[in-house]
Design an enzyme around this catalytic site. Structure first.
Site, PDB file in Angstrom:
ATOM      1  N   GLU A   1     -43.250 -36.900  -4.072  1.00 26.35           N
ATOM      2  CA  GLU A   1     -42.718 -35.539  -4.166  1.00 26.35           C
ATOM      3  C   GLU A   1     -42.999 -34.715  -2.912  1.00 26.35           C
ATOM      4  O   GLU A   1     -42.151 -33.948  -2.464  1.00 26.35           O
ATOM      5  CB  GLU A   1     -43.273 -34.827  -5.403  1.00 26.35           C
ATOM      6  CG  GLU A   1     -42.743 -35.375  -6.716  1.00 26.35           C
ATOM      7  CD  GLU A   1     -41.222 -35.341  -6.805  1.00 26.35           C
ATOM      8  OE1 GLU A   1     -40.597 -34.504  -6.124  1.00 26.35           O
ATOM      9  OE2 GLU A   1     -40.658 -36.162  -7.542  1.00 26.35           O
TER      10      GLU A   1
ATOM     11  N   TYR B   1     -41.987 -26.197  -7.951  1.00 31.37           N
ATOM     12  CA  TYR B   1     -41.151 -27.393  -8.076  1.00 31.37           C
ATOM     13  C   TYR B   1     -42.005 -28.647  -8.236  1.00 31.37           C
ATOM     14  O   TYR B   1     -41.805 -29.450  -9.165  1.00 31.37           O
ATOM     15  CB  TYR B   1     -40.213 -27.580  -6.868  1.00 31.37           C
ATOM     16  CG  TYR B   1     -39.719 -29.009  -6.846  1.00 31.37           C
ATOM     17  CD1 TYR B   1     -38.738 -29.418  -7.740  1.00 31.37           C
ATOM     18  CD2 TYR B   1     -40.341 -29.970  -6.046  1.00 31.37           C
ATOM     19  CE1 TYR B   1     -38.357 -30.740  -7.829  1.00 31.37           C
ATOM     20  CE2 TYR B   1     -39.972 -31.295  -6.131  1.00 31.37           C
ATOM     21  CZ  TYR B   1     -38.978 -31.676  -7.021  1.00 31.37           C
ATOM     22  OH  TYR B   1     -38.618 -32.991  -7.118  1.00 31.37           O
TER      23      TYR B   1
ATOM     24  N   ASP C   1     -35.012 -27.395  -7.772  1.00 36.69           N
ATOM     25  CA  ASP C   1     -34.926 -27.691  -6.343  1.00 36.69           C
ATOM     26  C   ASP C   1     -33.502 -27.395  -5.876  1.00 36.69           C
ATOM     27  O   ASP C   1     -32.700 -26.833  -6.621  1.00 36.69           O
ATOM     28  CB  ASP C   1     -35.292 -29.156  -6.080  1.00 36.69           C
ATOM     29  CG  ASP C   1     -34.193 -30.097  -6.533  1.00 36.69           C
ATOM     30  OD1 ASP C   1     -33.452 -29.730  -7.460  1.00 36.69           O
ATOM     31  OD2 ASP C   1     -34.081 -31.192  -5.964  1.00 36.69           O
TER      32      ASP C   1
END
Length: 349
Positions: free
Chosen positions: A33, A116, A134
């Site tokens: 991520e 996020y 996102d």
DNA sequence: AAGTCGGGGTG
DNA sequence: CACCCAGACTT
């Protein structure tokens, strides 16, 4: 059928097989991520594979040096991600007994993890009911529901955050989150989305009203500024002088050649008459031009770099404490930014 | 609320 | 060239 069900149905037909989707390990999901923040899957993939191999767990990551992390990060950009990861790994080692957290409320406290990323890790690793928001999700929601509030404003953030939360499939949060992002990346693309073959087109506000190209709305970014960097290749025997960049500017903590920045472009060797140059190197030097006006484009600035070879500098060490001679054979061990390592690839030193 | 932080792909 | 990418942080 609900929006979530349609998205999940689409996903079952079109999903990508990505390595970080085959694990529930929050550490590996965290790696993926952070790497993928503002970065395309294809660009981040090789970095993810290298990081997982080199640092298989959070302890090995935490026990590496920041220089080592930045070195493996070299070329990926947004280097604060690497620096923050190193800090976060240290916190996980020291305050979480080396066990990477899965809960949103714990993740959000770690450096480099925002809303996020906390939603992504907590849902993917533990199916916590947190909706990701996102660039993909902004675009899909804006088009499907016809929202024209600018996405890069606090008001837009609030509206889309609420909308994302309302539409989350609370039974399958991980599945839904993966699905809506893949849908945005593959089907509902920024340019020329595949509306003609889209199973959601009849319910999509933007498609029905023919405003696909107008959504999402985004406030324009400010124009970028020009900067002029002058790099000096200074060698003695098998060594070369290198400098580590400081804080509050691009490429913090990365290595480069000693340099001077000027406010305007300079002709030829006129840098040698520049006051800052004289203060550092004096006038008794030999200067030759290696490469002029190499343009390097960043998000908020255009950098024009000129490279010089500089012979016979005297008394330098006393003036610049962050400059150090490095063995040429050790040069590739340093974390450098693109401007430097691409110069090194073509230069003969 | 605006600015800053990379590098690469797309049209 | 403008725009965008599995955003976060600082001012």
């Amino acid at each position: 059928m609900s929006f979530a069900k349609k998205i999940i149905e689409w996903y079952h037909e079109h999903q990508r097989d990505l390595p970080w989707r085959n694990t529930r390990d929050p550490y590996k999901i965290w790696l993926s991520e952070i790497i993928l923040q503002q970065t395309r899957v294809e660009q981040g993939m090789p970095y993810y594979l290298r990081f997982v191999e080199r640092y298989p767990d959070v302890l090995s990551f935490a026990n590496a040096s920041e220089d080592d992390i930045l070195h493996l990060w070299q070329g990926l950009g947004y280097y604060s991600r690497g620096r923050n990861m190193h800090k976060a790994a240290g916190i996980v080692r020291d305050e979480y007994q080396g066990e990477f957290p899965k809960a949103y409320d714990e993740l959000i406290k770690l450096p480099g993890i925002g809303e996020y990323t906390a939603a992504a890790i907590s849902s993917f690793s533990n199916d916590e009911a947190q909706a990701v928001l996102d660039g993909n999700v902004f675009r899909v929601l804006a088009r499907y529901f016809g929202i024209d509030t600018p996405i890069n404003t606090p008001a837009g953030k609030k509206i889309f955050s609420q909308l994302a939360k309302e539409n989350l499939d609370r039974t399958y949060p991980a599945l839904y989150n993966q699905a809506i992002m893949d849908f945005g990346a593959l089907q509902c693309k920024p340019k020329s989305p595949l509306c003609q073959q889209c199973e959601l087109q009849l319910d999509c506000y933007a498609k029905v009203n023919d405003v696909i190209a107008d959504l999402p709305v985004k406030i324009k970014a400010k124009k970028s500024r020009n900067r002029y960097f002058h790099y000096f290749i200074i060698q003695r025997d098998e060594e070369i002088l290198m400098s580590k960049r400081g804080a509050s500017d691009v490429w913090e903590n990365l290595y480069e050649f000693p340099m001077i920045e000027t406010s305007e472009a300079l002709e030829g060797m006129s840098i040698a008459a520049h006051q800052e140059f004289l203060d550092i190197f004096g006038s008794e030097v030999q200067l030759t031009l290696l490469q002029t006006n190499k343009k390097h484009i960043l998000s908020h600035q255009h950098i024009y770099a000129t490279f010089y070879r500089l012979l016979d500098p005297r008394g330098l060490e006393r003036k610049k404490i962050n400059w150090n001679y490095v063995l040429l054979k050790d040069l590739d061990k340093l974390a450098k930014h693109k401007l430097i390592f691409s110069f090194l690839e073509t230069a003969k030193l």
